[in-house]
Design an enzyme around this catalytic site. Structure first.
Site: not given
Ligand code: GLC
Length: 741
Positions: A294
């Site tokens: 993430d």
């Molecule tokens: C965010 C979220 C995740 C998302 C990623 C990219 O913080 O936790 O669900 O896909 O970043 O945007």
């Protein structure tokens, strides 16, 4: 698609060849995903970079480099040198193809880039938020909405969506409950698989499809206190029985990637948790795709206190099985040194790169690196029609004293700020849906000349306007349509609430209207279960519309005026009070279960039952259940019931099958959903529905962590929701178990 489809001998051979040619830096490059602005993460807007400079989040040089285009030039140079494998947040066929052309035609090995984006519930045509969609209990709808999102995003040059979010959520305070399929493992698993199928199709290399990403692995929804990103501490039994099934279903459906969660699980952040990423994900679930962290999550292992520094975090993450680094830069900054120092092995590096290359080959990017998908006006119109149906089917009728459906020409006096807030209907994780292309409830009513007047009166971000409210009260109009709820950004990421009442003075507005003798029809637009006992009490009818997307207004009118009968059923429990969270139906009985008696498990200051139970939803007709028959067969436990439409309108009913294992070596929940079927029934029509509980569904993890099936009595309930159905007891004997083994 199956999980084994990602392994093909010709792809593995091609990967062997590439690995033998790649330099260490080129290998590390494949594991490096960057945002459109390395300094600004996912943002490309000058204004946001200006704000980041003001906040000290970026340096003056970084700001100047962004403004001068130096950032872009650096990125393009990195692509040319094979130091970037994927982009997040670059959108548009031209923008993607521009960078892709540099990778394919100007880098040494021509390995194509992977463009990822959060396409959560639509790209340009926005569908209801996923929690709303789950309330349709309809796999075809879940699959269709994902496939439409894919078709539109693919036309924007996107290859890969960071969806479906499959986290089970049992705490309405957690803002990201909006993004998943609710509180139940079984329904969540069926929804996860359907959404993976919708995004990927049978051939993920097809131009109109997206690679999927099951996220967030794992138990993110169990965050302490419902506070996003917070610690998760739970038994391995619960992790396997409640939080793992949707990931298992997504992977069995062929999910290409998995995103570990920000949180720690029992003290080890998922990003560096080898038990999760190697033992569970790969050894037990057989996942053959790749993992992507993430955002910045690898670096945050330092903040967790699990890593001494970024280099340590990089080493732990790669060793644990984290393949791609989303925007933390821990991998590009440290893997080379870690390899040279022997802290990671060439094999570890190669296996991560192999998995990334495998998915790129499977996506067909080596043969077709550039955007091939377009969306015609006719297709776009069909997408809007699908979004309208989805919004109607996702809505849940929570109360109706008979005032609904309204007759065709009934005009209403419309109140509520949200009635005219088209943009708020798009909900959380809307990136490219536009308010001006969204149908508000006010606009939809006015199209049919059904509004006598509109007075906002108040809303989630509008104080009560007593003058307007008095005008409404003084009007001769008997029927008031009140649109209430919460703003789109009150749910979603980093949007947990400790108070899930209707915000502002919306309750006061409803109470005043009802006390003035008005017939109050309430439409709720929200992203989570809310504690709305006042709204329920003060409304003649209450429709849970959710943040329903581009066609929210049309769907509301379709339902309120009976063009379609509400068929949604809740996939989350609605509490009476915020203080009851987490609140969910599938809980153990305890030794002093909920009862009016003093010494039982309850709150003295809250009613005994939830406001609305799991599976609940009304219709414009009525259904009856009869002739429940259960039998143990070679397939498991088969339950057959007759469901009848006993009203005067055609409608759909979702027949729900729950099971309770009455005595077990580890206490079992009072109910567990094990099957459901949505049936369309004309007035008076009957249907015999058979649902089967398979043997594997009767298993659980015993105190010694063995997956077991134990003989004994099982209570079955088949009916309308978790509190309402016909029951029968079935005895499973050791002979049955032996025959099933
Ligand atoms: C965010 C979220 C995740 C998302 C990623 C990219 O913080 O936790 O669900 O896909 O970043 O945007």
């Amino acid at each position: 698609m199956k999980k084994t489809d990602w392994i093909r001998p010709e792809w593995e051979k091609r990967i062997d060849e590439l690995l033998s040619q790649m330099t260490v830096d080129e290998k590390i490059g494949q594991l490096n995903q960057v945002g459109p602005s390395p300094v600004g993460g996912f943002s490309v807007s000058l204004e946001e970079h200006r704000q980041m400079l003001a906040d000290g989040r970026i340096t003056q040089k970084e700001f100047d480099d962004f403004c001068s285009g130096a950032v872009r030039d650096t990125q393009e140079q990195d692509v040319r040198k094979g130091r970037i494998g994927s982009f997040l947040g670059v959108v548009g066929a031209d923008a993607c193809d521009h960078l892709q052309r540099i990778a394919v035609e100007e880098s040494r090995l021509g390995i194509p880039l992977l463009f990822g984006l959060d396409v959560i519930h639509g790209q340009h045509t926005i569908f209801p938020i996923p929690l709303a969609g789950s309330c349709a209990w309809d796999e075809a709808l879940w699959e269709e909405s994902a496939s439409i999102a894919a078709a539109e995003a693919a036309a924007d040059g996107i290859h890969w969506t960071f969806a479906p979010m499959v986290d089970i959520a049992r705490d309405a305070r957690w803002g990201r409950i909006a993004e998943g399929a609710g509180e139940d493992a079984y329904l969540g698993a069926r929804c996860a698989a359907a959404r993976v199928r919708g995004f990927q199709g049978s051939d993920p290399a097809a131009p109109e499809r997206l690679l999927s990403c099951a996220k967030h692995f794992i138990a993110y929804g169990a965050a302490c206190g419902g506070r996003d990103y917070n610690t998760v501490d739970l038994s391995e039994q619960t992790l396997r029985e409640v939080y793992l099934p949707p990931f298992e279903a997504a992977i069995d459906a062929g999910a290409a990637t998995v995103m570990p969660s920000f949180n720690d699980v029992n003290g080890v952040p998922s990003s560096v948790n080898a038990f999760l990423l190697r033992r569970l994900l790969r050894e037990e679930l057989g996942f053959t795709g790749f993992t992507v962290s993430d955002a910045n999550a690898i670096a945050e292992c330092v903040i967790h206190g699990a890593a001494a520094d970024r280099k340590d975090a990089a080493q732990q993450a790669l060793a644990a099985g984290m393949d791609m680094d989303m925007c933390s830069r821990c991998y590009p900054e440290n893997l080379r040194a870690l390899l040279d120092e022997g802290q990671i092995t060439g094999q570890q590096l190669d296996e991560a790169v192999r998995r990334v290359l495998r998915i790129k080959l499977a996506k067909g990017l080596f043969e077709h690196p550039y955007t091939r998908q377009t969306v015609s006006p006719a297709a776009h119109a069909a997408h809007r029609a699908a979004a309208r149906r989805a919004a109607a089917d996702s809505a849940v009728l929570l109360k109706n004293d008979g005032v609904l459906p309204l007759t065709a020409q009934t005009r209403v006096l419309l109140v509520g700020q949200l009635a005219d807030c088209a943009g708020e209907m798009l909900g959380t994780w809307n990136l490219f849906g536009r308010a001006e292309e969204t149908v508000s409830i006010k606009a939809a009513l006015e199209e049919e000349n059904l509004v006598t007047a509109y007075l906002p009166c108040c809303g989630p971000s509008m104080p009560l306007d007593c003058t307007q409210l008095q005008q409404v009260i003084d009007s001769e109009e008997p029927i008031v349509l009140a649109v209430v709820g919460e703003l789109a950004d009150s749910s979603g990421e980093a949007s947990s609430l400790c108070n899930i009442d209707l915000p502002g003075e919306q309750n006061e507005m409803l109470t005043a209207l009802r006390q003035a003798g008005k017939t109050v029809i309430t439409v709720l637009c929200n992203g989570r279960p809310m504690a709305i006992p006042t709204a329920v009490e003060q409304s003649n009818a209450l429709l849970e519309l959710w943040h329903a997307g581009s066609e929210a207004g049309h769907a509301a009118v379709d339902l309120l005026y009976g063009c379609t009968s509400p068929s949604g059923r809740l996939t989350v429990t609605f509490p009476q009070h915020s203080g009851e969270c987490p609140l969910y139906y599938s809980h153990p009985n305890t030794g002093r279960p909920l009862s009016p008696g003093r010494f039982s498990s309850k709150y003295l200051d809250a009613p005994l039952q939830p406001l609305f139970p799991f599976g609940f939803g009304l219709s414009y007709t009525t259904f009856s259940y009869s002739n429940l028959r259960c039998a143990v067969t070679e397939h498991g436990i088969e339950a057959t019931v007759t469901v009848t439409n006993t009203g005067n309108r055609a409608a759909r009913e979702t027949v729900q099958l729950y099971v309770r294992d009455l005595v077990a070596s580890r206490v079992r929940p009072v109910w567990e959903l094990k099957g459901f079927r949505k049936c369309a029934l004309a007035p008076g029509q009957q249907e015999m529905v058979t649902l089967t509980v398979s043997p594997i569904q009767l298993t659980f993890y015993d105190p010694a962590m063995r997956r077991v099936m134990e003989p004994g009595d099982f209570l079955l309930q088949v009916g309308h929701d978790v509190t309402d159905g016909l029951q029968a007891t079935v005895t499973v004997t050791p002979t049955h178990i032996a025959a099933w083994s």
